[in-house]
Design a protein around this motif. Structure first.
Motif, PDB file in Angstrom:
ATOM      1  N   TYR A 336      60.143   8.795 -18.740  1.00 31.83           N
ATOM      2  CA  TYR A 336      60.693   7.807 -19.678  1.00 31.83           C
ATOM      3  C   TYR A 336      62.212   7.786 -19.576  1.00 31.83           C
ATOM      4  O   TYR A 336      62.834   6.707 -19.470  1.00 31.83           O
ATOM      5  N   GLN A 337      62.831   8.958 -19.572  1.00 30.68           N
ATOM      6  CA  GLN A 337      64.284   9.026 -19.465  1.00 30.68           C
ATOM      7  C   GLN A 337      64.779   8.425 -18.156  1.00 30.68           C
ATOM      8  O   GLN A 337      65.789   7.717 -18.125  1.00 30.68           O
ATOM      9  N   MET A 338      64.057   8.689 -17.051  1.00 28.03           N
ATOM     10  CA  MET A 338      64.467   8.158 -15.745  1.00 28.03           C
ATOM     11  C   MET A 338      64.464   6.639 -15.702  1.00 28.03           C
ATOM     12  O   MET A 338      65.257   6.025 -14.975  1.00 28.03           O
ATOM     13  N   LEU A 339      63.576   6.000 -16.454  1.00 27.88           N
ATOM     14  CA  LEU A 339      63.446   4.548 -16.416  1.00 27.88           C
ATOM     15  C   LEU A 339      64.584   3.830 -17.123  1.00 27.88           C
ATOM     16  O   LEU A 339      64.708   2.607 -17.003  1.00 27.88           O
ATOM     17  N   GLY A 340      65.414   4.565 -17.852  1.00 23.32           N
ATOM     18  CA  GLY A 340      66.504   3.947 -18.588  1.00 23.32           C
ATOM     19  C   GLY A 340      67.712   3.635 -17.737  1.00 23.32           C
ATOM     20  O   GLY A 340      67.725   3.809 -16.515  1.00 23.32           O
ATOM     21  N   LYS A 341      68.771   3.183 -18.389  1.00 23.43           N
ATOM     22  CA  LYS A 341      69.996   2.787 -17.682  1.00 23.43           C
ATOM     23  C   LYS A 341      70.896   3.978 -17.370  1.00 23.43           C
ATOM     24  O   LYS A 341      71.503   4.038 -16.300  1.00 23.43           O
ATOM     25  N   THR A 342      71.003   4.932 -18.306  1.00 25.53           N
ATOM     26  CA  THR A 342      71.840   6.108 -18.065  1.00 25.53           C
ATOM     27  C   THR A 342      71.206   7.349 -18.675  1.00 25.53           C
ATOM     28  O   THR A 342      70.435   7.266 -19.643  1.00 25.53           O
ATOM     29  N   ILE A 343      71.546   8.497 -18.083  1.00 29.31           N
ATOM     30  CA  ILE A 343      71.204   9.805 -18.645  1.00 29.31           C
ATOM     31  C   ILE A 343      72.493  10.615 -18.687  1.00 29.31           C
ATOM     32  O   ILE A 343      73.086  10.903 -17.638  1.00 29.31           O
ATOM     33  N   ALA A 344      72.923  10.959 -19.876  1.00 29.67           N
ATOM     34  CA  ALA A 344      74.153  11.725 -20.051  1.00 29.67           C
ATOM     35  C   ALA A 344      73.813  13.170 -20.386  1.00 29.67           C
ATOM     36  O   ALA A 344      72.914  13.434 -21.178  1.00 29.67           O
ATOM     37  N   ASP A 345      74.550  14.081 -19.766  1.00 27.76           N
ATOM     38  CA  ASP A 345      74.364  15.515 -20.026  1.00 27.76           C
ATOM     39  C   ASP A 345      75.734  16.137 -20.280  1.00 27.76           C
ATOM     40  O   ASP A 345      76.269  16.865 -19.450  1.00 27.76           O
ATOM     41  N   PRO A 346      76.329  15.836 -21.440  1.00 25.10           N
ATOM     42  CA  PRO A 346      77.705  16.280 -21.690  1.00 25.10           C
ATOM     43  C   PRO A 346      77.871  17.789 -21.763  1.00 25.10           C
ATOM     44  O   PRO A 346      78.957  18.305 -21.463  1.00 25.10           O
ATOM     45  N   ASP A 347      76.814  18.508 -22.134  1.00 23.77           N
ATOM     46  CA  ASP A 347      76.913  19.960 -22.276  1.00 23.77           C
ATOM     47  C   ASP A 347      76.463  20.714 -21.023  1.00 23.77           C
ATOM     48  O   ASP A 347      76.428  21.943 -21.020  1.00 23.77           O
ATOM     49  N   GLY A 348      76.075  19.991 -19.979  1.00 21.76           N
ATOM     50  CA  GLY A 348      75.638  20.653 -18.747  1.00 21.76           C
ATOM     51  C   GLY A 348      74.351  21.426 -18.915  1.00 21.76           C
ATOM     52  O   GLY A 348      74.167  22.477 -18.301  1.00 21.76           O
ATOM     53  N   ILE A 349      73.424  20.911 -19.707  1.00 25.20           N
ATOM     54  CA  ILE A 349      72.159  21.608 -19.958  1.00 25.20           C
ATOM     55  C   ILE A 349      71.328  21.710 -18.693  1.00 25.20           C
ATOM     56  O   ILE A 349      70.687  22.724 -18.430  1.00 25.20           O
TER      57      ILE A 349
END
Length: 485
Positions: A336-349
């Protein structure tokens, strides 16, 4: 008085999980109150428990075999691989951090108190605990500080039955060789052996069985034939997927890209069991089939890394072509997340902090956050009115215009997102396809029918497995060998 006994294997995937589930169900049918236990597991196919944690799915199936709800004490240490050398460490159901393999190897003995604590709590409320090992005790390089096999058996003083796999060949050497590399203290814990996955006339192996007895001095508890209904039980190991999803050659085609860190793929079990579904696991190096009715992106333990792997295979191009032809796409959790426009990982998880571009088929944006959503939920598919139950196990918050076209409701709240053209959908909930009525509606939209009662099929398979164990495994001897803890 609680007794315990442990099933260890000569290697990974020798069938320990299934054998333990069968033994548990057989002992329950004999009137015993039984619990499963696995000190340490490594799997990205996790189950959410009623006490708010997660354990390996094999222990959830074993709890089902025992007729009790899954509990975090049944699998106190769960390692969830996130990279080639590192894993998320779950202790008694909750995240305890991330460790590289080398660091975990040095530090794992510090987890033994938690393992023994969980074991002792389980022992306080049952007649028998059947314990599953991990990998093989013959991995002598892992023996120091071991908490999964002989290290645990020694600490808890439980006897061990060693399980070999004749299907992969060399089972005599597997068992005799394991005795040869174990030290005398560990060997003293072994009280017998069994051979699993035999095909054909079992009498042809009588001499082999007797040779193992003569060489090791261990008694045989059985030579267990291949269990044909194994595919009806939920799989834990991703290595089992291609065989379970072997193309039927006809029916509705559902294509699933096999990504490196695929997780919670139990969503596929009901689909694989459907006679009218041709479920295909697409391995790296293969294109997504042009005749697919649905492309299904399942969960991932490392969404950003798996998205990069998907693009490296060219599957992003295949998905775009699929939607241009009017094909449907469904993403679950990481998918589901991959199908979106962006994936942000500000904390480097999941790695280096930053933002990556998604596949763009849903107008949504995901931000990774350190809080993990873990819960069991009930819901409904509003379009059909069918009831659902499932579980949520993810990090990240997702929002955007397409969430206004949520296609599910769970705990009274909208869930998921749908593209404007209705071809692409996604949600965070796992376990949707276990609901027969919903699955029938979903498949009807792909031109397929369904008459399968999935949950009843799992129960029937567990009962059949129990009968299989009663016939081919010496359960009386197993119970006699079990020791009080």
């Amino acid at each position: 008085m609680t007794k315990a006994i442990m099933i260890q294997g000569t290697g990974s995937n020798v069938g320990k999980s299934m054998i333990v589930a069968g033994l548990i169900r057989a002992c329950v049918k004999r009137g015993l109150n039984v619990r499963p236990f696995k000190p340490q597991n490594m799997s990205n196919n996790a189950a959410v428990t009623e006490d708010g944690g997660e354990i390996g799915r094999a222990q959830a199936l074993q709890a089902r075999a025992a007729g009790v709800p899954p509990h975090t004490d049944m699998n106190p240490i769960l390692l969830k691989p996130q990279s080639a050398t590192g894993a998320q460490v779950i202790v008694q159901g909750q995240i305890a951090g991330h460790q590289e393999a080398a660091a975990f190897g040095r530090n794992k003995s510090a987890l033994m108190p938690a393992v023994l604590q969980s074991f002792q709590r389980l022992a306080a409320g049952c007649d028998l605990i059947i314990i599953e090992g991990a990998g093989s005790p013959a991995e002598t390089n892992l023996r120091s500080g071991d908490i999964a096999n002989m290290g645990f058996a020694g600490a808890a003083q439980v006897p061990v039955v060693l399980m070999g796999d004749i299907d992969r060949g060399g089972v005599i050497a597997q068992i005799v060789g394991t005795q040869a590399v174990l030290d005398s203290t560990d060997n003293a814990l072994v009280c017998g052996f069994a051979v699993n996955k035999f095909r054909g006339d079992r009498s042809l192996f009588d001499a082999g069985r007797d040779d193992i007895v003569a060489r090791t001095g261990w008694p045989s508890l059985g030579v267990i034939p291949w269990f044909d209904a194994a595919h009806r039980l939920p799989a834990e190991d991703v290595m089992d997927l291609p065989a379970r999803a072997r193309s039927k050659g006809a029916g509705c085609v559902i294509a699933v890209p096999r990504l490196p860190r695929i997780s919670n793929f139990d969503d596929l079990d009901p689909l694989a069991a459907e006679p009218g579904v041709d479920l295909r696991i697409i391995m790296p190096g293969q294109p997504l089939p042009a005749d697919a009715d649905l492309i299904l992106l399942v969960g991932s333990k490392a969404t950003i890394a798996d998205l990069a792997a998907l693009r490296a295979e060219g599957w992003d191009i295949d998905i775009a072509a699929h939607t241009r032809r009017g094909g449907q796409v469904l993403g679950l959790c990481g998918g589901y997340q991959m199908l979106g426009k962006t994936i942000a990982d500000p904390d480097g998880i999941e790695g280096e902090p930053g933002t990556v571009t998604g596949l763009g088929h849903l107008d949504i944006h995901t931000v990774m956050a350190p809080i993990k959503h873990l819960s069991l939920k009930t819901g409904v598919h509003p379009e059909s009115g069918t009831e659902l139950s499932g579980y949520e196990i993810h990090i990240g918050e997702t929002s955007g215009p397409d969430t206004e076209r949520a296609w599910l409701r769970f705990d009274g709240k909208p869930e998921g997102a749908t593209s404007k053209d209705g071809l692409v959908r996604g949600c965070y909930m796992h376990g949707l396809f276990n609901a027969d009525a919903f699955r029938a509606v979903f498949l009807s939209q792909l031109g397929a029918g369904s008459q399968l009662n999935f949950e009843a099929g799992v129960e029937d398979a567990l009962d059949a497995l129990a009968l299989h164990m009663e016939r081919y495994f010496d359960i009386d001897q197993l119970l006699a060998l079990a020791k009080e803890v």
